[in-house]
Design a protein around this motif. Structure first.
Motif, PDB file in Angstrom:
ATOM      1  N   GLU A  28       0.827  -1.208   0.000  1.00  0.00           N
ATOM      2  CA  GLU A  28       0.000   0.000   0.000  1.00  0.00           C
ATOM      3  C   GLU A  28       0.861   1.258   0.000  1.00  0.00           C
ATOM      4  O   GLU A  28       0.452   2.311  -0.523  1.00  0.00           O
ATOM      5  CB  GLU A  28      -0.942   0.004   1.209  1.00  0.00           C
TER       6      GLU A  28
ATOM      7  N   PRO B  73      -2.325  -4.341   2.260  1.00  0.00           N
ATOM      8  CA  PRO B  73      -2.662  -3.181   3.111  1.00  0.00           C
ATOM      9  C   PRO B  73      -1.667  -2.976   4.238  1.00  0.00           C
ATOM     10  O   PRO B  73      -0.973  -3.901   4.668  1.00  0.00           O
ATOM     11  CB  PRO B  73      -4.045  -3.557   3.675  1.00  0.00           C
TER      12      PRO B  73
ATOM     13  N   THR C 173      -2.439  -2.734   7.146  1.00  0.00           N
ATOM     14  CA  THR C 173      -2.953  -3.479   8.297  1.00  0.00           C
ATOM     15  C   THR C 173      -2.843  -4.984   8.142  1.00  0.00           C
ATOM     16  O   THR C 173      -3.290  -5.727   9.023  1.00  0.00           O
ATOM     17  CB  THR C 173      -4.432  -3.117   8.500  1.00  0.00           C
TER      18      THR C 173
ATOM     19  N   LEU D 112      -8.582   1.031  -1.892  1.00  0.00           N
ATOM     20  CA  LEU D 112      -7.292   1.562  -1.432  1.00  0.00           C
ATOM     21  C   LEU D 112      -6.695   2.522  -2.439  1.00  0.00           C
ATOM     22  O   LEU D 112      -6.128   3.560  -2.057  1.00  0.00           O
ATOM     23  CB  LEU D 112      -6.316   0.400  -1.166  1.00  0.00           C
TER      24      LEU D 112
END
Length: 282
Positions: A177, A212, A214, A273
């Motif tokens: 990301e 991501p 996360t 995203l």
């Protein structure tokens, strides 16, 4: 200071020689006994084992057969092929500008059916817009203190990317990301690049995954690497490109790619995203 290409090649030869020596020791053979089995002089075995003479492919196969290790031959032959080409320093590659290096990989792109690409730092070259590519390449030329032909090279890179639109090629692309957030060029350049990623995702032969921030990781962020079928892996370091052709090493990069793909998001989640990154440009 990074090693010279010649010293890097010698280091690679010494690794091969050490592995051959280990095989002989594991087989409980003396150098003379191995030479007899191979039909060589003891001097030849010694020169190979001490990296004074590069072995031929036939020499490696004979050595492995004599040691009862035929299964090791393919990796060692591949490593032997790449000893002189394993480390290609960017300054040497770009000493006359970047366009020539760009054109040299066109045959590889045309021959490859399945591309697997992981990037943790910039958008993969085959899906870069011309403006993004030029902004990136100009900074590379400045950093390396090599001729800046970024405009010409960026145009060539976009032309090379025509393989995206040929149905016989398949692309599996993974990006961290962070790639969506790093500012390469101005705001307009980044917006255009991110918008192009949304368009690329619609192509039937392209799978685009975003890892991501996360994600619960099984594999840490790595240096960028490109897998060309199962024949070659190209790894991009700061000072050099590393070209890998040993089957066992390619398998490690393929394993890393598969595990990175498991934590990536695709489809609508990936589009979200990218859209969020566009909105953050202001």
């Amino acid at each position: 200071m990074s090693a010279s290409p010649s010293s890097s090649a010698q280091a690679a030869r010494e690794v091969i020689a050490a592995r051959l020596r280990d095989l002989r020791v594991e087989a409980e053979l003396t150098g003379r006994e191995l030479a007899v089995r191979c039909g060589w002089s003891p001097a030849k075995s010694s020169r190979i084992e001490h990296a004074r003479t590069p072995p031929s492919d036939a020499d490696i196969r004979a050595w492995c057969t004599a040691c009862g290790a035929r299964d090791q031959a393919a990796d060692l032959v591949a490593a032997n092929h790449q000893a002189d080409q394993m480390y290609v320093h960017w300054k040497k590659l770009h000493r006359h500008g970047m366009r020539r290096a760009q054109d040299e990989v066109v045959p590889l792109y045309k021959q490859t059916r399945t591309f697997r690409v992981y990037c943790s730092n910039v958008v993969p070259g085959m899906v870069q817009t011309e403006a993004y590519a030029q902004a990136l390449l100009s900074t590379i030329a400045a950093f390396q203190d090599t001729p800046d032909d970024s405009a010409e090279t960026a145009a060539s890179r976009v032309e090379r990317s025509n393989v995206l639109h040929e149905g016989r090629h398949r692309f599996a692309l993974l990006m961290e990301e962070t790639v969506l957030r790093y500012r390469i060029g101005d705001t307009r350049t980044m917006a255009g690049q991110l918008g192009y990623l949304l368009a690329v995702m619609a192509l039937p032969n392209v799978s685009l995954g975003i890892i991501p921030f996360t994600a619960r990781r099984r594999v840490w962020p790595l240096e960028a690497f490109y897998l060309f079928d199962d024949r070659r892996a190209s790894v991009e370091l700061l000072t050099a490109a590393v070209n890998v052709s040993a089957p066992s090493e390619i398998a490690v990069y393929a394993k890393a790619f598969d595990q990175l793909a498991e934590v990536a998001v695709h489809g609508s989640a990936a589009r979200t995203l990218i859209t969020e990154a566009i909105d953050s440009l202001g």
